[in-house]
Design a protein around this motif. Sequence first.
Motif, PDB file in Angstrom:
ATOM      1  N   SER A 174      -5.227 -19.990  -9.224  1.00 40.27           N
ATOM      2  CA  SER A 174      -3.834 -19.651  -8.904  1.00 40.27           C
ATOM      3  C   SER A 174      -3.664 -18.145  -8.978  1.00 40.27           C
ATOM      4  N   ALA A 175      -2.608 -17.679  -8.314  1.00 41.38           N
ATOM      5  CA  ALA A 175      -2.284 -16.251  -8.306  1.00 41.38           C
ATOM      6  C   ALA A 175      -0.774 -16.091  -8.335  1.00 41.38           C
ATOM      7  N   ASP A 176      -0.247 -15.531  -9.415  1.00 44.85           N
ATOM      8  CA  ASP A 176       1.186 -15.305  -9.558  1.00 44.85           C
ATOM      9  C   ASP A 176       1.468 -13.811  -9.491  1.00 44.85           C
ATOM     10  N   GLU A 177       2.238 -13.405  -8.483  1.00 45.72           N
ATOM     11  CA  GLU A 177       2.572 -11.998  -8.354  1.00 45.72           C
ATOM     12  C   GLU A 177       3.594 -11.633  -9.424  1.00 45.72           C
ATOM     13  N   VAL A 178       3.389 -10.482 -10.063  1.00 46.01           N
ATOM     14  CA  VAL A 178       4.231 -10.111 -11.206  1.00 46.01           C
ATOM     15  C   VAL A 178       5.235  -9.014 -10.871  1.00 46.01           C
ATOM     16  N   ALA A 179       5.286  -8.587  -9.625  1.00 48.40           N
ATOM     17  CA  ALA A 179       6.275  -7.594  -9.188  1.00 48.40           C
ATOM     18  C   ALA A 179       6.521  -7.795  -7.712  1.00 48.40           C
ATOM     19  N   PRO A 180       7.683  -7.399  -7.221  1.00 50.20           N
ATOM     20  CA  PRO A 180       7.957  -7.547  -5.787  1.00 50.20           C
ATOM     21  C   PRO A 180       6.947  -6.783  -4.945  1.00 50.20           C
ATOM     22  N   ALA A 181       6.613  -7.354  -3.800  1.00 53.63           N
ATOM     23  CA  ALA A 181       5.662  -6.699  -2.904  1.00 53.63           C
ATOM     24  C   ALA A 181       6.247  -5.387  -2.390  1.00 53.63           C
ATOM     25  N   ARG A 182       5.400  -4.345  -2.364  1.00 55.04           N
ATOM     26  CA  ARG A 182       5.808  -3.034  -1.861  1.00 55.04           C
ATOM     27  C   ARG A 182       4.806  -2.623  -0.783  1.00 55.04           C
ATOM     28  N   LEU A 183       5.296  -2.417   0.416  1.00 59.29           N
ATOM     29  CA  LEU A 183       4.420  -2.068   1.521  1.00 59.29           C
ATOM     30  C   LEU A 183       4.135  -0.576   1.513  1.00 59.29           C
ATOM     31  N   PRO A 184       2.866  -0.170   1.510  1.00 58.26           N
ATOM     32  CA  PRO A 184       2.553   1.259   1.502  1.00 58.26           C
ATOM     33  C   PRO A 184       2.751   1.890   2.871  1.00 58.26           C
ATOM     34  N   GLY A 185       3.166   3.154   2.871  1.00 58.40           N
ATOM     35  CA  GLY A 185       3.161   3.924   4.099  1.00 58.40           C
ATOM     36  C   GLY A 185       1.749   4.371   4.421  1.00 58.40           C
ATOM     37  N   PRO A 186       1.564   5.075   5.537  1.00 63.62           N
ATOM     38  CA  PRO A 186       0.198   5.491   5.921  1.00 63.62           C
ATOM     39  C   PRO A 186      -0.508   6.306   4.843  1.00 63.62           C
ATOM     40  N   TRP A 187       0.203   7.266   4.244  1.00 65.21           N
ATOM     41  CA  TRP A 187      -0.423   8.102   3.216  1.00 65.21           C
ATOM     42  C   TRP A 187      -0.797   7.273   1.993  1.00 65.21           C
ATOM     43  N   GLN A 188       0.134   6.460   1.501  1.00 61.14           N
ATOM     44  CA  GLN A 188      -0.162   5.625   0.331  1.00 61.14           C
ATOM     45  C   GLN A 188      -1.291   4.645   0.621  1.00 61.14           C
ATOM     46  N   GLY A 189      -1.277   4.073   1.828  1.00 59.11           N
ATOM     47  CA  GLY A 189      -2.325   3.122   2.179  1.00 59.11           C
ATOM     48  C   GLY A 189      -3.701   3.743   2.183  1.00 59.11           C
ATOM     49  N   LEU A 190      -3.822   4.961   2.705  1.00 62.88           N
ATOM     50  CA  LEU A 190      -5.119   5.631   2.737  1.00 62.88           C
ATOM     51  C   LEU A 190      -5.569   6.040   1.333  1.00 62.88           C
ATOM     52  N   CYS A 191      -4.627   6.511   0.507  1.00 64.02           N
ATOM     53  CA  CYS A 191      -4.974   6.844  -0.876  1.00 64.02           C
ATOM     54  C   CYS A 191      -5.389   5.597  -1.650  1.00 64.02           C
ATOM     55  N   LEU A 192      -4.705   4.489  -1.406  1.00 62.36           N
ATOM     56  CA  LEU A 192      -5.079   3.229  -2.040  1.00 62.36           C
ATOM     57  C   LEU A 192      -6.487   2.820  -1.623  1.00 62.36           C
ATOM     58  N   PHE A 193      -6.800   2.970  -0.351  1.00 68.53           N
ATOM     59  CA  PHE A 193      -8.142   2.683   0.148  1.00 68.53           C
ATOM     60  C   PHE A 193      -9.170   3.539  -0.586  1.00 68.53           C
ATOM     61  N   TYR A 194      -8.869   4.824  -0.769  1.00 64.88           N
ATOM     62  CA  TYR A 194      -9.784   5.734  -1.458  1.00 64.88           C
ATOM     63  C   TYR A 194     -10.003   5.304  -2.910  1.00 64.88           C
ATOM     64  N   VAL A 195      -8.922   5.035  -3.625  1.00 68.39           N
ATOM     65  CA  VAL A 195      -9.035   4.627  -5.029  1.00 68.39           C
ATOM     66  C   VAL A 195      -9.833   3.328  -5.144  1.00 68.39           C
ATOM     67  N   ASN A 196      -9.540   2.368  -4.275  1.00 70.75           N
ATOM     68  CA  ASN A 196     -10.253   1.096  -4.325  1.00 70.75           C
ATOM     69  C   ASN A 196     -11.734   1.271  -3.999  1.00 70.75           C
ATOM     70  N   GLU A 197     -12.023   2.132  -3.025  1.00 70.54           N
ATOM     71  CA  GLU A 197     -13.423   2.349  -2.659  1.00 70.54           C
ATOM     72  C   GLU A 197     -14.193   2.991  -3.810  1.00 70.54           C
ATOM     73  N   LEU A 198     -13.562   3.932  -4.509  1.00 71.58           N
ATOM     74  CA  LEU A 198     -14.214   4.527  -5.674  1.00 71.58           C
ATOM     75  C   LEU A 198     -14.552   3.468  -6.722  1.00 71.58           C
ATOM     76  N   VAL A 199     -13.579   2.618  -7.039  1.00 78.95           N
ATOM     77  CA  VAL A 199     -13.813   1.594  -8.072  1.00 78.95           C
ATOM     78  C   VAL A 199     -14.917   0.637  -7.634  1.00 78.95           C
ATOM     79  N   LEU A 200     -14.897   0.230  -6.383  1.00 76.28           N
ATOM     80  CA  LEU A 200     -15.921  -0.693  -5.892  1.00 76.28           C
ATOM     81  C   LEU A 200     -17.317  -0.075  -5.943  1.00 76.28           C
ATOM     82  N   ARG A 201     -17.400   1.191  -5.620  1.00 76.81           N
ATOM     83  CA  ARG A 201     -18.711   1.831  -5.524  1.00 76.81           C
ATOM     84  C   ARG A 201     -19.270   2.268  -6.886  1.00 76.81           C
ATOM     85  N   LEU A 202     -18.388   2.521  -7.858  1.00 73.29           N
ATOM     86  CA  LEU A 202     -18.847   3.100  -9.114  1.00 73.29           C
ATOM     87  C   LEU A 202     -18.819   2.131 -10.291  1.00 73.29           C
ATOM     88  N   THR A 203     -18.397   0.901 -10.075  1.00 75.73           N
ATOM     89  CA  THR A 203     -18.391  -0.081 -11.160  1.00 75.73           C
ATOM     90  C   THR A 203     -19.278  -1.266 -10.799  1.00 75.73           C
TER      91      THR A 203
END
Length: 252
Positions: free
Chosen positions: A76-105
């Motif tokens: 199961s998956a229960d969302e704990v906060a309302p969904a917030r859609l990222p703009g282009p800048w936030q989306g790209l920064c999120l991609f960068y942060v996620n890629e770092l975590v995936l590659r370094l952990t």
Amino acid sequence: MSWVMETEGEDHAFVLHRYPFSDSSLVLEVITAGHGRLGLLARGARRPRSALGGLEAGRPFVLRWRGRGELPTLVSADEVAPARLPGPWQGLCLFYVNELVLRLTVRNDPVPELFAAYAEVLEDLWAGARATWHLRRFEQRLLRALGWAADLPYCTVCGTAWKPGSDAWSQGPGAAPRCPLHAEPGGLILTDAMIQWLSGSMIQAPVSSIQDPLRRYLRAQIDELLDGRPLESRRLLAAYLRRQKDSGRQTW
């Protein structure tokens, strides 16, 4: 006769990446508060009416799972906060942060400090400010949490402790700091302001004059850990900034 114990788990989590599995399911890579990075199989999540269809990056969930091996099944998956859609800048920064975590952990290695840093940088991005220093803070906190941050404020050669007002230190191989006596020719100069910010709490934004040197200093450490493998998110961020009117005044 060999066997693997069935496990169950529940934790706060964010989705880092998802990709299709079979005709109707997804494999998720998630970062959790107490279990580290996990791979989970979301059965049926690609079906139109699936309760698991909203598992998108950047949204906080409480996840429950059960199963054996490296890829237990998401229950199961229960969302704990309302969904917030990222703009282009936030989306790209999120991609960068996620890629770092995936590659370094690695999977199944709990790092609570990293989860806290990840949750905080997402709050910073969702706050709407286009301030790249939040990424610098996350990079340094990620390096600290994983035990790879340069040993500031000490010289990597002789162990001399940096003191405010010292002659300029420099960045040696692997971003290791060097005192003036062991300065690396051509190395990036580490100013007092840089060393103070990187070795402190990083709560406040660094002064504008050191933001680009901080980016280069932290990138050198990350690039060494990536062993020459490029990040797709960097390429996309650079392309996005080139298309913006202020691209000549701002780097990320």
